[in-house]
Design a protein around this motif. Structure first.
Motif, PDB file in Angstrom:
ATOM      1  N   PRO A   1      76.066 -10.522 -47.694  1.00 32.53           N
ATOM      2  CA  PRO A   1      74.693 -10.032 -47.549  1.00 32.53           C
ATOM      3  C   PRO A   1      73.983 -10.603 -46.315  1.00 32.53           C
ATOM      4  CG  PRO A   1      75.125 -10.638 -49.825  1.00 32.53           C
ATOM      5  CD  PRO A   1      76.283 -11.144 -49.021  1.00 32.53           C
TER       6      PRO A   1
ATOM      7  N   THR B   1      70.262  -2.880 -48.326  1.00 27.33           N
ATOM      8  CA  THR B   1      70.613  -3.239 -49.707  1.00 27.33           C
ATOM      9  C   THR B   1      71.642  -2.272 -50.272  1.00 27.33           C
ATOM     10  OG1 THR B   1      68.680  -2.017 -50.546  1.00 27.33           O
ATOM     11  CG2 THR B   1      68.417  -4.383 -50.185  1.00 27.33           C
TER      12      THR B   1
ATOM     13  N   ARG C   1      75.784 -11.203 -55.276  1.00 23.89           N
ATOM     14  CA  ARG C   1      75.086 -10.189 -54.477  1.00 23.89           C
ATOM     15  C   ARG C   1      73.580 -10.432 -54.483  1.00 23.89           C
ATOM     16  NH1 ARG C   1      72.552  -5.609 -55.935  1.00 23.89           N
ATOM     17  NH2 ARG C   1      73.399  -5.731 -58.059  1.00 23.89           N
TER      18      ARG C   1
ATOM     19  N   ILE D   1      75.010  -3.290 -48.807  1.00 20.43           N
ATOM     20  CA  ILE D   1      75.519  -4.487 -49.484  1.00 20.43           C
ATOM     21  C   ILE D   1      76.098  -4.120 -50.847  1.00 20.43           C
ATOM     22  CG2 ILE D   1      74.843  -6.686 -50.533  1.00 20.43           C
ATOM     23  CD1 ILE D   1      72.713  -6.888 -48.249  1.00 20.43           C
TER      24      ILE D   1
ATOM     25  N   ILE E   1      71.286 -11.652 -51.295  1.00 15.92           N
ATOM     26  CA  ILE E   1      70.170 -10.865 -50.755  1.00 15.92           C
ATOM     27  C   ILE E   1      68.916 -11.729 -50.640  1.00 15.92           C
ATOM     28  CG2 ILE E   1      68.547  -9.004 -51.334  1.00 15.92           C
ATOM     29  CD1 ILE E   1      70.963  -7.409 -52.377  1.00 15.92           C
TER      30      ILE E   1
ATOM     31  N   GLU F   1      66.942 -12.640 -47.193  1.00 12.73           N
ATOM     32  CA  GLU F   1      65.513 -12.409 -46.944  1.00 12.73           C
ATOM     33  C   GLU F   1      64.830 -13.677 -46.450  1.00 12.73           C
ATOM     34  OE1 GLU F   1      64.738  -8.652 -49.951  1.00 12.73           O
ATOM     35  OE2 GLU F   1      64.381 -10.679 -50.700  1.00 12.73           O
TER      36      GLU F   1
END
Length: 231
Positions: free
Chosen positions: A77, A10, A46, A13, A50, A54
């Motif tokens: 990401p 993270t 962003r 990113i 993310i 996931e």
């Protein structure tokens, strides 16, 4: 339990999104108002990237290969997650050479790069195909996109041009999906599902669309997952 990205990923990113040259990206993504566009979109891009990363973190296997067709800012990401979390190889393609240079500059030092090439010509086999807002791109396929989004005007719709665009899209779909190992996973927009299902029917391959879809920040088309060749 839902998997989460590590703090290292993270942070990487976040660093990429800070280094992106939004002033130069503006004209690539917008005819006008690029500064305002990225001021509004960079944060959501962003964060939603993310979240989608996931989702795929829980679907993809380590050490596999993914093909990204039309990889841009929104895909960064995902590319970071695949390479940094799962040790996967990614082939990320984008036909806009100027954007590719800007993206690679921002991603310097990370274990992936983006190539200025046609994704349909990527070499090898892949267990995951990402093809989002490519098969219905209004700039490249205006008649097809108008029909896809329900905006086609029957008085002005160019059927012959649509036929040419459909042939190109089918050719690109064929070129990408024939590289997919079975079973494989396709990530695409809800509006592009018909092209994946059409390919599956023509090649007598099973295709199952997962019920849940996921929001995106730039184009706005929800993204879904399709399992191909599971039976």
């Amino acid at each position: 339990m839902k998997k989460r990205l590590t703090s290292d990923t993270t942070r990487a990113i976040a660093s990429v999104f800070r280094r992106l040259d939004y002033e130069r990206l503006g004209p690539i993504y917008c005819d006008e108002g690029g500064d305002a566009f990225w001021k509004a979109k960079r944060g959501p891009c962003r964060k939603l990237g993310i979240k989608m990363a996931e989702v795929l973190l829980g679907r993809l296997k380590p050490k596999g290969r993914s093909l990204y067709v039309g990889a841009g800012v929104a895909e960064l990401p995902l590319l970071a997650m695949e390479t940094m979390e799962l040790g996967r190889e990614v082939m990320a393609c984008n036909l806009r050479a100027k954007e590719v240079r800007l993206l690679n500059r921002a991603c310097a030092g990370l274990p992936f790069c983006i190539s200025a090439q046609d994704g349909g010509k990527a070499a090898g086999r892949f267990d995951h195909l990402w093809i989002v807002s490519v098969l219905n791109d209004p700039e490249r396929f205006p008649e097809l996109a108008a029909l896809s989004y329900g905006r086609a005007n029957p008085a002005t719709f160019d059927a012959s041009r649509f036929s040419r665009e459909r042939k190109i899209v089918r050719s690109l779909t064929d070129a990408c999906l024939r590289k997919l190992t079975r079973p494989g996973l396709v990530t695409t927009s809800v509006e592009e599902i018909p092209w994946i299902e059409d390919w599956c029917r023509r090649h007598k391959v099973s295709g199952s669309v997962e019920e849940k879809d996921y929001p995106t920040a730039l184009v706005g088309d929800p993204v879904c997952l399709i399992r191909v060749g599971t039976r």
